[in-house]
Write a protein that holds these residues in place. Structure first.
Motif, PDB file in Angstrom:
ATOM      1  N   LEU A  32      58.276  34.972  31.926  1.00 21.27           N
ATOM      2  CA  LEU A  32      58.062  34.891  33.372  1.00 21.27           C
ATOM      3  C   LEU A  32      57.926  33.448  33.892  1.00 21.27           C
ATOM      4  N   PRO A  33      57.121  32.570  33.249  1.00 18.61           N
ATOM      5  CA  PRO A  33      57.014  31.189  33.771  1.00 18.61           C
ATOM      6  C   PRO A  33      58.364  30.493  33.851  1.00 18.61           C
ATOM      7  N   PHE A  34      59.213  30.717  32.844  1.00 20.58           N
ATOM      8  CA  PHE A  34      60.536  30.091  32.849  1.00 20.58           C
ATOM      9  C   PHE A  34      61.387  30.637  33.989  1.00 20.58           C
ATOM     10  N   VAL A  35      61.345  31.954  34.208  1.00 17.24           N
ATOM     11  CA  VAL A  35      62.108  32.575  35.292  1.00 17.24           C
ATOM     12  C   VAL A  35      61.671  32.009  36.639  1.00 17.24           C
ATOM     13  N   TRP A  36      60.371  31.857  36.841  1.00 19.16           N
ATOM     14  CA  TRP A  36      59.874  31.329  38.124  1.00 19.16           C
ATOM     15  C   TRP A  36      60.272  29.870  38.306  1.00 19.16           C
ATOM     16  N   LEU A  37      60.192  29.090  37.233  1.00 24.57           N
ATOM     17  CA  LEU A  37      60.520  27.668  37.329  1.00 24.57           C
ATOM     18  C   LEU A  37      61.987  27.455  37.684  1.00 24.57           C
ATOM     19  N   LEU A 201      52.415  36.158  40.316  1.00 26.11           N
ATOM     20  CA  LEU A 201      52.368  36.292  38.864  1.00 26.11           C
ATOM     21  C   LEU A 201      52.454  34.935  38.180  1.00 26.11           C
ATOM     22  N   ALA A 202      53.273  34.036  38.740  1.00 27.01           N
ATOM     23  CA  ALA A 202      53.401  32.701  38.157  1.00 27.01           C
ATOM     24  C   ALA A 202      52.092  31.930  38.269  1.00 27.01           C
ATOM     25  N   ARG A 210      53.377  25.033  33.209  1.00 27.71           N
ATOM     26  CA  ARG A 210      53.356  23.587  32.940  1.00 27.71           C
ATOM     27  C   ARG A 210      53.902  23.288  31.547  1.00 27.71           C
ATOM     28  N   THR A 211      53.514  24.107  30.574  1.00 25.11           N
ATOM     29  CA  THR A 211      54.013  23.922  29.210  1.00 25.11           C
ATOM     30  C   THR A 211      55.520  24.102  29.147  1.00 25.11           C
ATOM     31  N   GLN A 212      56.005  25.130  29.843  1.00 26.22           N
ATOM     32  CA  GLN A 212      57.445  25.382  29.883  1.00 26.22           C
ATOM     33  C   GLN A 212      58.196  24.208  30.491  1.00 26.22           C
ATOM     34  N   PRO A 219      66.644  22.870  30.103  1.00 29.08           N
ATOM     35  CA  PRO A 219      67.100  24.232  30.374  1.00 29.08           C
ATOM     36  C   PRO A 219      66.681  24.764  31.739  1.00 29.08           C
ATOM     37  N   VAL A 220      65.477  24.423  32.201  1.00 32.86           N
ATOM     38  CA  VAL A 220      65.037  24.877  33.525  1.00 32.86           C
ATOM     39  C   VAL A 220      65.981  24.360  34.595  1.00 32.86           C
TER      40      VAL A 220
END
Length: 291
Positions: A32-37, A201-202, A210-212, A219-220
């Motif tokens: 999810l964090p990656f999708v939001w970023l 959710l993010a 932040r880690t992502q 990639p982001v």
């Protein structure tokens, strides 16, 4: 209505970009964090374009019906992003990606027949049969002893991803073909709604986000920029060509995806998996040529 050279070129470019951004998404597999970023990156990149389009023609601002379709599409796109990430974390890229791209046309063509009244003929039926055969081969269902937990997970999540693809493809085709919304503005506004939907959710996973960002900034940025560009090319093609041609043809990215999985990610490319991918490509070609 035939498939023009212009529509073919748009879909082909979109397919190439799609395979490339999916490779980057597999490398991150950040949930999810990656999708939001990457959605946030897409929105930031799209904001100047939204402003320019509305400045040129303020009448393009959608009404209630337009916003309803945008919201529905955004919700399905969010689900698609999360399901795809789950698949990439659970199984090989060379299983999940071609399965997702192969099952998507099956559901899309069925929806095009039932909802949009586009009916492929005998050639189209042959294409569907080839796609089904390819899915069986790529997933490892033949031979049965070749199945592993990872392959079964890939079959599940790849199929669910394909279902999401079909649903949002039908919604988006309805928006640009039946309602007449501008493909670029429609998609850009959808990016904003997606970001808003995922924001609560993010926020609960701020540390993970932040880690992502620190670990997978490349990639982001790649997914955030290439993903909307690839799909806007396809949306534009939908305006000038039937969905029952465009949806299957964009799955030419399958072959490139399987090759990238073997070449870049060092995944196993078995003869059966390659044969299955070629079957699905043949099915795609048959559906694209169906009248």
């Amino acid at each position: 209505m035939a498939l023009s050279a212009e529509a073919f070129a748009l879909v082909l470019c979109g397919a190439l970009l799609h395979a490339l951004w999916n490779l980057q998404a597999k490398r991150a597999s950040g949930g999810l964090p990656f999708v939001w970023l990457y959605g946030l990156v897409s929105l930031v990149a799209a904001m100047p374009l939204i402003a320019l389009l509305l400045w040129r023609d303020p009448s393009q601002w959608p009404g209630v019906s337009g916003w309803s379709v945008i919201a529905a599409s955004a919700a399905v796109h969010v689900l698609y992003g999360l399901v795809l990430q789950k698949g990439y974390r659970a199984s090989d890229f060379a299983i999940v990606y071609p399965l997702a791209r192969g099952t998507g046309p099956l559901f899309s063509v069925l929806g095009a027949v039932l909802i949009l009244g586009e009916l492929p003929g005998l050639v189209g039926a042959s294409g569907i049969a080839l796609l089904l055969a390819g899915i069986v081969l790529v997933s490892g269902l033949v031979p049965l002893r070749a199945r592993s937990p990872a392959q079964r997970r890939g079959l599940l999540w790849g199929g669910l991803t394909g279902l999401c693809i079909a649903v949002y493809t039908l919604i988006d085709a309805w928006a640009v073909k039946r309602i007449g919304m501008s493909p670029v503005l429609y998609y850009c506004l959808s990016l904003g709604v997606r970001t808003v939907l995922l924001a609560p959710l993010a926020a609960r996973h701020a540390a993970a986000a932040r880690t992502q960002w620190l670990a997978f900034r490349g990639p982001v940025l790649a997914v955030g920029l290439l993903s909307p560009l690839a799909y806007m090319l396809v949306l534009t093609a939908m305006v000038i060509a039937p969905l029952s041609y465009v949806a299957p043809l964009r799955e030419l990215s399958m072959l490139l995806g399987v090759w990238l999985g073997a070449r870049v990610l060092r995944e196993t490319l078995s003869p059966l998996r390659l044969a299955g991918t070629l079957c699905m490509l043949a099915g795609v070609a048959a559906l694209a040529c169906a009248r």
